[in-house]
Design a protein around this motif. Structure first.
Motif, PDB file in Angstrom:
ATOM      1  N   GLY A  61       0.796  -1.225   0.000  1.00 37.50           N
ATOM      2  CA  GLY A  61       0.000   0.000   0.000  1.00 37.50           C
ATOM      3  C   GLY A  61       0.824   1.269   0.000  1.00 37.50           C
ATOM      4  N   TYR A  62       1.978   1.236   0.656  1.00 31.73           N
ATOM      5  CA  TYR A  62       2.846   2.415   0.651  1.00 31.73           C
ATOM      6  C   TYR A  62       3.327   2.715  -0.768  1.00 31.73           C
ATOM      7  CZ  TYR A  62       3.113   1.328   5.675  1.00 31.73           C
ATOM      8  OH  TYR A  62       2.824   1.043   6.986  1.00 31.73           O
ATOM      9  N   GLN A  63       3.703   1.671  -1.490  1.00 33.44           N
ATOM     10  CA  GLN A  63       4.147   1.842  -2.879  1.00 33.44           C
ATOM     11  C   GLN A  63       2.989   2.321  -3.756  1.00 33.44           C
ATOM     12  OE1 GLN A  63       5.439  -2.253  -2.972  1.00 33.44           O
ATOM     13  NE2 GLN A  63       7.566  -1.637  -3.343  1.00 33.44           N
ATOM     14  N   LEU A  64       1.807   1.741  -3.533  1.00 33.48           N
ATOM     15  CA  LEU A  64       0.644   2.105  -4.332  1.00 33.48           C
ATOM     16  C   LEU A  64       0.255   3.560  -4.119  1.00 33.48           C
ATOM     17  CD1 LEU A  64      -1.682   1.532  -6.253  1.00 33.48           C
ATOM     18  CD2 LEU A  64      -2.941   0.524  -4.324  1.00 33.48           C
ATOM     19  N   VAL A  65       0.223   4.016  -2.884  1.00 30.66           N
ATOM     20  CA  VAL A  65      -0.187   5.405  -2.657  1.00 30.66           C
ATOM     21  C   VAL A  65       0.820   6.365  -3.301  1.00 30.66           C
ATOM     22  CG1 VAL A  65       0.884   5.834  -0.377  1.00 30.66           C
ATOM     23  CG2 VAL A  65      -1.231   6.991  -0.988  1.00 30.66           C
TER      24      VAL A  65
END
Length: 125
Positions: A61-65
């Motif tokens: 999720g960190y990469q996606l955001v």
């Protein structure tokens, strides 16, 4: 009617969140991971809000955001991280990466819905 993109790799959790949001009158798209979510938005399906897990295969999720913030069409779309990673640092890091809010699993349905409603009403930027 607002559209929410739910990005969650656990099928039961994804279906539960989708159901809650649909019962609240929202249009919902779902993706099983970050790559699938990016395919949707790059294909022109731009949501009004993204609800995402942090721990997912291939792209967390960190990469996606960060990807969503870098993409012009989604740079201002609010993001709610919804994760079992509930330490203070996890929340801080999620917000620092670009999320607008962070709730910890397990959560009460009203907490999720209240946060979603708030983010949809609040201008970003």
């Amino acid at each position: 009617m607002a559209t929410v993109l739910v990005v969650e790799d656990q099928r039961a959790q994804r279906e539960m969140i989708v159901s809650l949001l649909e019962q609240d009158g929202l249009r919902v798209m779902a993706a099983g991971d970050g790559d699938e979510a990016l395919d949707l938005v790059r294909g022109g399906q731009i949501p009004d809000l993204v609800v995402m897990d942090v721990v997912m295969p291939r792209m967390n999720g960190y990469q996606l955001v960060r990807q969503l913030r870098d993409y012009p069409q989604t740079s201002q779309v609010p993001v709610l991280m919804c994760s079992s990673k509930g330490e203070t640092f996890d929340k801080h890091w999620g917000l620092k990466q670009g999320a607008d809010a962070y709730i910890v699993k397990p959560f009460e349905p009203q907490d999720l819905l209240g946060t979603v409603r708030h983010l949809l009403r609040t201008p970003r930027g």
